[in-house]
Each structure stands twice: as C-alpha cells, then as structure tokens.
Design an enzyme around this catalytic site. Sequence first.
Site, mmCIF file in Angstrom:
data_model
loop_
_atom_site.group_PDB
_atom_site.id
_atom_site.type_symbol
_atom_site.label_atom_id
_atom_site.label_comp_id
_atom_site.label_asym_id
_atom_site.label_seq_id
_atom_site.Cartn_x
_atom_site.Cartn_y
_atom_site.Cartn_z
ATOM 1 N N LEU A 271 0.825 -1.212 0.000
ATOM 2 C CA LEU A 271 0.000 0.000 0.000
ATOM 3 C C LEU A 271 0.854 1.256 0.000
ATOM 4 C CD1 LEU A 271 -2.762 -0.989 2.604
ATOM 5 C CD2 LEU A 271 -2.921 -1.052 0.112
ATOM 6 N N GLY A 272 2.000 1.177 0.615
ATOM 7 C CA GLY A 272 2.870 2.346 0.701
ATOM 8 C C GLY A 272 4.090 2.030 1.537
ATOM 9 N N GLY A 274 6.327 3.615 4.898
ATOM 10 C CA GLY A 274 6.432 4.580 5.977
ATOM 11 C C GLY A 274 7.873 4.802 6.398
ATOM 12 N N PHE A 276 9.293 3.726 9.057
ATOM 13 C CA PHE A 276 9.879 2.562 9.715
ATOM 14 C C PHE A 276 9.870 1.306 8.844
ATOM 15 C CE2 PHE A 276 8.466 5.325 13.159
ATOM 16 C CZ PHE A 276 9.586 5.360 13.960
ATOM 17 N N GLY A 277 9.038 1.290 7.805
ATOM 18 C CA GLY A 277 8.941 0.091 6.984
ATOM 19 C C GLY A 277 7.759 0.173 6.039
ATOM 20 N N VAL A 279 3.958 -0.596 4.307
ATOM 21 C CA VAL A 279 2.555 -0.693 4.701
ATOM 22 C C VAL A 279 1.888 -1.649 3.713
ATOM 23 C CG1 VAL A 279 0.406 0.529 5.155
ATOM 24 C CG2 VAL A 279 2.595 1.673 5.558
ATOM 25 N N LYS A 294 1.159 -2.004 9.159
ATOM 26 C CA LYS A 294 2.422 -1.274 9.150
ATOM 27 C C LYS A 294 3.485 -2.163 9.777
ATOM 28 C CE LYS A 294 0.828 3.527 9.362
ATOM 29 N NZ LYS A 294 0.999 4.821 10.073
ATOM 30 N N ASP A 387 2.006 16.413 12.408
ATOM 31 C CA ASP A 387 2.274 16.146 10.993
ATOM 32 C C ASP A 387 0.962 16.086 10.214
ATOM 33 O OD1 ASP A 387 3.788 15.715 8.760
ATOM 34 O OD2 ASP A 387 4.116 13.571 9.128
ATOM 35 N N ARG A 391 -1.526 14.005 3.010
ATOM 36 C CA ARG A 391 -0.913 12.678 2.850
ATOM 37 C C ARG A 391 -1.152 11.783 4.072
ATOM 38 N NH1 ARG A 391 2.899 16.449 3.743
ATOM 39 N NH2 ARG A 391 4.022 16.331 5.748
ATOM 40 N N ASN A 392 -1.469 12.402 5.199
ATOM 41 C CA ASN A 392 -1.680 11.652 6.444
ATOM 42 C C ASN A 392 -3.155 11.558 6.831
ATOM 43 O OD1 ASN A 392 1.044 11.116 6.771
ATOM 44 N ND2 ASN A 392 1.408 13.038 7.862
ATOM 45 N N ASP A 406 -1.753 8.409 10.688
ATOM 46 C CA ASP A 406 -0.307 8.600 10.844
ATOM 47 C C ASP A 406 0.024 9.437 12.076
ATOM 48 O OD1 ASP A 406 2.459 8.772 10.484
ATOM 49 O OD2 ASP A 406 2.200 8.567 8.318
#
Length: 524
Positions: A271-272, A274, A276-277, A279, A294, A387, A391-392, A406
């Site tokens: 999906l995307g 992030g 940290f890693g 999604v 996530k 944030d 996008r979030n 997010d």
Amino acid sequence: MCCVFFFFSLQQKEFEQENCKLKTVKKESEDHFSVLQKELSVSALQWQLDDLNCTHSKLKETSSLIGTALDKLGNHQPQKFADLSAPTCAPSGEFGQSTPEIRRSGRKMPSLFRKKKLEKEFSSNTGNEGKTQKTNGIPMGEDPDEEYFDPDDIPLQEEPWFYGTIDRKDVPALVKRDGDYLVRESCTKPGQFVLSTRLQGVPKHFIIQMSDDGLVRFEDEGFPSVRELLDHHVTNRVPVTKKSNGILCKPVLKDKWELCRDNIVLEPNKLGQGHFGDVMKGILKPENIPVAVKSCKQNVSQVVKTKFLAEAEILKQYDHPNIVKLIGVCAEKEPVFIVMEFMPGGDFLSYLRKKASQLNSRKLLKFSVDAAAGMEYLEGKNCIHRDLAARNCLISSGDSVLKISDFGMSREVDEVYEASNMKEIPVKWTAPEALNYFKYTTLSDIWSFGILLWETFSYGNTPYPGLNNRETRDKVETGYRMSSPTGTPPAVYQIMKDCWNFDADQRPRFSEILRRLRQIQALV
C-alpha cells in the site's frame, strides 16, 4: 595288605551310599519346586480370570445404563432448547489465578503443546441427567456437521500470558513482583519455551522441558499442556524447581490489543512505505477482515521499535469516526506489526489528485468538516498530531469519510520536541513558532490545518508552489501567505488565513473552525 584293601572298599561303599542319598534329596527338591511353580501358575490364571470377570461385569453394567438411557430417550427428537450440555461452571480454582477463563467458539485451532483429550466415562449414577453424552466425540444435541471446540484446546500463542519472542532484557519490566510470571519463546533457540518470573526480587528464567511422550514439565511431574503445568504449580504452590524454591502467584497478561501473528495473512501488493517500513494490505482471520499492516524493519534497535509502537500506544486511547482505528499489535516476534483498519480510498492527497474532476465544493467541504471534527477530538484528548497534512489522512470505502491517520510524530501537549535536522520537519506544513523554537502545541496543529484546507481546495497541489523549504520559511517570516485556490469559497479562505496568524494565540481553536465549516457547508 588285605586289611588295607578292605578299608578302602568300605569307604567307597559309604561314599556311594552318601551320593545316592544326595541324589534322592535333589530329586525331591526339584519335584517340590515344580509343584510350587504349578501352584503359582494356577494362582496367576485364577487372578486373570477374576479380573476378566470383573471387567465383564463393568461392561455389562455400562451396557445396561446405555440401554436404559436410550429407552428413556425413545425415538422422538429432543426439545429444541433442551439442555443436553454439561454444566459450564468449572470447579473452584480449576485453573487457579494463573489462567483466567478464555471462551472461544466455532473453530478448531492448531495448538502448541495441545492438551490431550480424555474420554469421559459414563457415570454409574443413573440420576445424573446433566452429564453430557458424546457420540463419535460430538456432544448429543449438537449439529454433527459443526466442528466441536474444546475450550481447553487453546493454542499456546493465544494464551494471555504467552508473550512470543520478546527479548529477555524486556522481561524485568513486566514481572514486577515476586511470583509474577509469563511464558515466552527463546529468541536464540526458536521452538524452546521459557517461564520467566521474579523470585526474591531477581528475574529468573526456567526452560519448559518437553519429553518424548508429549508431556511438559520443569523437573518433576509432566502435564499434557503448559496451561495445566502452570495451573498445577500455582494452585498447589509447588516450587518451579527444588533448587529455586520459587512459587508462582500471578500471570502477567498481555495487552488486550496483542494479536496472534498467525491470524494475519499479508497480501503481496504494497500500500505504501512509511518511515519505519512497508505498509501492506492484509486479512485478519478468522473474521476475514481487510486490514492495513504497518511493519517495522527487522533487526532494529529497541529504541526504534519503541518509537514505531508509539503510534499504536496513542491510537489505543482514541475512538472517533474521523480517527483511523487501531485493530491491534503484533509485537511477539519480528517484524513488529501495527494493524489498523483498512481504508480502501487510500491517502487523501492521492485521492484529490486522481479524482479532481469528480469533486465539487460540497464534497471538499464534507472532507474538511471530517478533518476538523477529528482534530477537535484530538484537541480534547490533549494530543498534538505534529504532521497534519493531506498525505496523512485516509478515505474510507465509497469515498464517504475522511479520517486522520499517521500518528507517528504525535506527542502529549506538555512535551517539547527538538529535531536534529530540518529534514525531519515538514517545513511547509509547520507553524513558525515550531520551526523557530521546536515547541509544538495544538495551535501549531491549527496552522497545519490551514495548509490542509489549502491542499483540499487546490485538489492536491503542493503548498507554496515554486518555493523550496528555505524560501518558504523566509517568506512566511516576512508575512507572506498563499493566495486562495481557484473556486474556494471566500469564507473557507478566511479560515485558512486565520489559521496562519503569526500570533498563535490569535488562531481559532478547532471547535471554532468546525462550527464555521459546518455553517459554510449548510449554505453550499
């Protein structure tokens, strides 16, 4: 000479007579021993016969009881709501304090150290009508096509005191008092399970031994499952080992948000990505619920892992239709997962750019109201998002609802965050006081909300077009503010400008912003 010969001849005859007597005694002894053996064999056969007669009597009595019960039942079907189940209340202290009752239904689960099922004998008391009778392992009165679930047959990984492969150094923070305990899988030896507890103020670790016959133990008596092993030691106050003399008292139960890794099936499409890693989209079993997963990169430090899980810790506190929901966490082994509700519409920024031709002011105002409602809720919870941007935010199925997402950078109101370099700060969305003094408040989130409104009504354009971060920061300091996107209602643009007030105290609160947006929405 004749006398000597006569003497030797006499002695030879006496020797022969003695030898004859010995042979006679030996033969008599052998005959006596043979008789004893025969008597013992007869006794053994008689005992076996008595035992067979006893077993025959028991089987005959059992057959009679079954026949009587079947005669009472007759050929008619039992009542629709007849109570044919066994009593559900367990004997007092059956699992002690160590194993609180866990109810499951409708499914059979694979198990580590599964408890062996024992066949229940028919009671000799004919009046025990409450006892459950089984046919081929299925309680009478239940649908034979429906799989029967034994509540004791719980996989080890679903026990509330099993923590998976947590690091040994994390155990002391969990077992805080003497007698507290948990079970974990060894990080260095997968498949080996360890009891961790605290004895006389010191954390101790005991390997759970598993023998060839399938029983588990510490050093003495074996049991079919870890649950029964722990129950035995807790209920009877039996020391874990004689040398330690440690008594188990209370289990340390997992967070209710902890999910079983085996119940999450990841799909190949990402999906995307992030900070940290990745999604990923996944399916949560057995309900088959679509989820967003996530993941945290493997082999990272405990500090990084804690930062990754901080988002989940924040989301555990929230429940609002415009805040993305946390489903759970998988922290028992790497990679660590945060499982959230799946939002089919994707992130709001991509949504605006893809569907710009299908959106109108009414739809954009609806999303703006959703965002304001979510932020008002966070403000009431003393949460600073830090944030907030298109996008979030995420869009639900049917393009109907926007939700704030997010929370990786979120903090409590009274915390101060200092960034090590400007790359960690989204400059074009960040209030001047946060850029200059690194102090974030709800008022700095309100500045970011003004930028989110501008993104919404510009259909996903990048703020401050043509300017880089340094140029943006310098121009904002001198009083520059972006112009209104084409087609934006004037009242909405006024909210944007109010959010961008250089004096943070002069910015409207989210409750005020939400009220004004709803008024505009009613007029469009």
